[in-house]
Design an enzyme around this catalytic site. Structure first.
Site, PDB file in Angstrom:
ATOM      1  N   LYS A 282      -3.270   5.272   6.448  1.00 15.99           N
ATOM      2  CA  LYS A 282      -3.015   6.566   7.056  1.00 15.99           C
ATOM      3  C   LYS A 282      -2.852   6.453   8.582  1.00 15.99           C
ATOM      4  O   LYS A 282      -2.007   5.721   9.055  1.00 15.99           O
ATOM      5  CB  LYS A 282      -4.128   7.538   6.670  1.00 15.99           C
ATOM      6  CG  LYS A 282      -4.496   7.511   5.175  1.00 15.99           C
ATOM      7  CD  LYS A 282      -3.327   7.747   4.249  1.00 15.99           C
ATOM      8  CE  LYS A 282      -3.721   8.023   2.801  1.00 15.99           C
ATOM      9  NZ  LYS A 282      -4.420   6.946   2.113  1.00 15.99           N
TER      10      LYS A 282
ATOM     11  N   ARG B 120      -8.215 -15.936   1.612  1.00 15.42           N
ATOM     12  CA  ARG B 120      -8.953 -14.849   0.979  1.00 15.42           C
ATOM     13  C   ARG B 120     -10.296 -14.641   1.675  1.00 15.42           C
ATOM     14  O   ARG B 120     -10.775 -13.523   1.806  1.00 15.42           O
ATOM     15  CB  ARG B 120      -9.185 -15.136  -0.515  1.00 15.42           C
ATOM     16  CG  ARG B 120     -10.138 -14.140  -1.158  1.00 15.42           C
ATOM     17  CD  ARG B 120     -10.123 -14.192  -2.685  1.00 15.42           C
ATOM     18  NE  ARG B 120     -10.128 -15.514  -3.223  1.00 15.42           N
ATOM     19  CZ  ARG B 120     -11.213 -16.303  -3.356  1.00 15.42           C
ATOM     20  NH1 ARG B 120     -12.386 -15.890  -2.935  1.00 15.42           N
ATOM     21  NH2 ARG B 120     -11.102 -17.482  -3.917  1.00 15.42           N
TER      22      ARG B 120
ATOM     23  N   TYR C 197     -12.020  13.455  -1.842  1.00 16.30           N
ATOM     24  CA  TYR C 197     -10.675  13.057  -2.255  1.00 16.30           C
ATOM     25  C   TYR C 197     -10.664  12.732  -3.749  1.00 16.30           C
ATOM     26  O   TYR C 197     -11.584  12.103  -4.279  1.00 16.30           O
ATOM     27  CB  TYR C 197     -10.245  11.851  -1.419  1.00 16.30           C
ATOM     28  CG  TYR C 197      -9.080  11.079  -1.983  1.00 16.30           C
ATOM     29  CD1 TYR C 197      -7.863  11.701  -2.247  1.00 16.30           C
ATOM     30  CD2 TYR C 197      -9.195   9.718  -2.247  1.00 16.30           C
ATOM     31  CE1 TYR C 197      -6.801  10.991  -2.768  1.00 16.30           C
ATOM     32  CE2 TYR C 197      -8.135   8.991  -2.756  1.00 16.30           C
ATOM     33  CZ  TYR C 197      -6.938   9.632  -3.026  1.00 16.30           C
ATOM     34  OH  TYR C 197      -5.894   8.927  -3.551  1.00 16.30           O
TER      35      TYR C 197
ATOM     36  N   ASP D 256     -16.357   8.638   5.158  1.00 10.60           N
ATOM     37  CA  ASP D 256     -14.912   8.420   5.109  1.00 10.60           C
ATOM     38  C   ASP D 256     -14.313   9.098   6.340  1.00 10.60           C
ATOM     39  O   ASP D 256     -14.315  10.326   6.441  1.00 10.60           O
ATOM     40  CB  ASP D 256     -14.345   9.018   3.824  1.00 10.60           C
ATOM     41  CG  ASP D 256     -12.860   8.731   3.637  1.00 10.60           C
ATOM     42  OD1 ASP D 256     -12.165   8.492   4.648  1.00 10.60           O
ATOM     43  OD2 ASP D 256     -12.393   8.768   2.486  1.00 10.60           O
TER      44      ASP D 256
END
Length: 435
Positions: free
Chosen positions: A199, A49, A101, A174
């Site tokens: 994406k 982690r 978004y 972004d």
């Protein structure tokens, strides 16, 4: 910035860096924990982690591509957004664009209103007085999305960063729609770049993940601490798959763009299309800025159909190469209805303010043969024309037609409600609770 070209950075991400057996393609480290040599003698890795070799290779490649000092790989694009917000306090103000978004909008508004994590000011960066709006807000952080989702509006990153410097505010951009191949916000003055690597960076629609790249090492170290603390770091398998996709980023983007340009030209000739939104068009309001700050116009585009919304399903049902689905940036072509899908978390008023109308469709143009994509769209428009001339949707049940027409576009052009529009284009019941 790295002296290597983007194609080389991407293609050689992690290549020939294996220290165990000199493997050319790096192995995937699925281990959760690592052996300590002795008490108090932890090595570079102790628990995955916190740190993982596979994830680190991806982070290093993304930092080099964006020209940043440090990158943190997260388990989703939204967790990358959440991570950046850890720099804010309840006394701070966050400025966001009015047309960001839908998922980001939902996160920002709910953290501000329900959790009081920060103060929120929404600004239309397309208005002439955006500077005075931001100066009045005195923000600690300014969030940009350019090109915007779904209307592809352009914001001048350099101008915003210059203003932010005077206000001692951080700028977060972004960069999901363009990828570092086509835009490098850090070079324009931004402090942080976020990506949904789901994406274009991964590019194959098989991994959900995100990343955050910082211009400043100290800020990166602080956010890495928060990523470990919150438990939002990415998995080793996801990093391995994303590295694999990253290596073909440049040639994929080139083909995406080539196809998109042909489709834009095709849509401009369609009588049933009222508006095409694409920064590559010379009459696009943000064309000059996009040309100055980008290395290409991307492969995302949107358009409004000049028909009653009840005929949308006829058009969508006729398509074979464009799949109706969420997301974007994969090698396959997708079509999306923002009002009922990606931006369904916005109410009708917010959608109207953002310019999201009931017949707005968004395309993520893939890398298929362009002749097949054009033929697919041509067939869709032929079916749409036939249905609209007949005055009766072929795909909607007859019992729904009257009520569906009654729930058509309001005076503002926004969708009146999810329930009303669902009669002409049903929502997925499993997803409505999430929105």
């Amino acid at each position: 910035m790295s002296q290597r070209h983007f194609a080389t950075i991407a293609a050689r991400a992690g290549i020939a860096q294996d220290t165990a057996h000199d493997a050319v393609t790096p192995p995937m480290y699925l281990t959760t924990t690592y052996r300590l040599k002795a008490l108090g003698q932890a090595g570079a890795y102790d628990y995955s982690r916190s740190n993982n070799p596979t994830r680190d290779l991806l982070a290093e490649a993304l930092a080099e591509l964006e020209g940043g000092a440090k990158a943190i790989v997260t388990n989703t694009g939204m967790s990358a957004c959440l991570l950046a917000l850890q720099l804010l306090t309840p006394a701070d103000t966050l400025v966001i664009p009015h047309d960001c978004y839908g998922g980001s909008y939902r996160l920002f508004t709910n953290l501000a209103e329900r959790k009081h994590s920060f103060k929120l000011v929404i600004v239309n960066f397309q208005q002439k007085d955006w500077v005075s709006q931001i100066e009045a807000a005195q923000p600690a952080m300014i969030w940009l999305e350019t090109p915007s989702n779904p209307l592809l509006q352009i914001t001048d990153i350099r101008a915003v960063c210059q203003l932010a410097k005077k206000l001692t505010a951080r700028v977060v951009v972004d960069n999901t729609f363009l990828s570092p191949v086509l835009q490098q916000p850090l070079a324009l003055g931004a402090d942080i770049v976020v990506h949904s690597t789901t994406k274009y960076i991964n590019g194959h629609s098989d991994v959900v993940a995100g990343a955050l790249i910082c211009a400043d090492q100290a800020v990166g170290d602080e956010l890495k601490w928060w990523a470990n603390c919150l438990g939002i770091t990415g998995a080793a398998f996801d990093a391995y798959m994303t590295l694999r996709g990253l290596r073909t980023l440049l040639p994929r983007m080139q083909q995406h763009q080539t196809n998109a340009e042909r489709i834009v030209a095709f849509l401009q000739q369609q009588p049933l299309v009222s508006n095409v939104y694409y920064p590559g068009l010379v009459d696009h309001p943000g064309h000059a800025i996009a040309k100055a700050q980008q290395q290409g116009f991307g492969a995302m585009l949107s358009f409004d159909l000049a028909v009653d919304p009840v005929f949308l399903q006829d058009f969508l049902d006729a398509l074979q190469c464009f799949t109706l689905a969420q997301s974007l940036g994969g090698i396959e072509s997708l079509i999306c209805h923002p009002g009922s899908m990606t931006h369904a978390s916005m109410d009708a008023s917010a959608q109207a303010t953002a310019g999201i109308g009931p017949t707005l469709l968004r395309l993520s143009v893939g890398i298929e043969a362009i002749d097949d994509l054009l033929a697919d769209l041509a067939h869709g428009f032929a079916v749409l024309e036939s249905a609209s001339r007949a005055g009766r949707p072929q795909s909607a049940p007859a019992t729904n037609q009257a009520s569906a027409k009654a729930s058509g576009p309001s005076a503002s052009g926004a969708i009146d409600s999810k329930q009303g529009f669902s009669q002409s284009l049903p929502l997925n019941p499993a997803l409505t609770a999430l929105w």
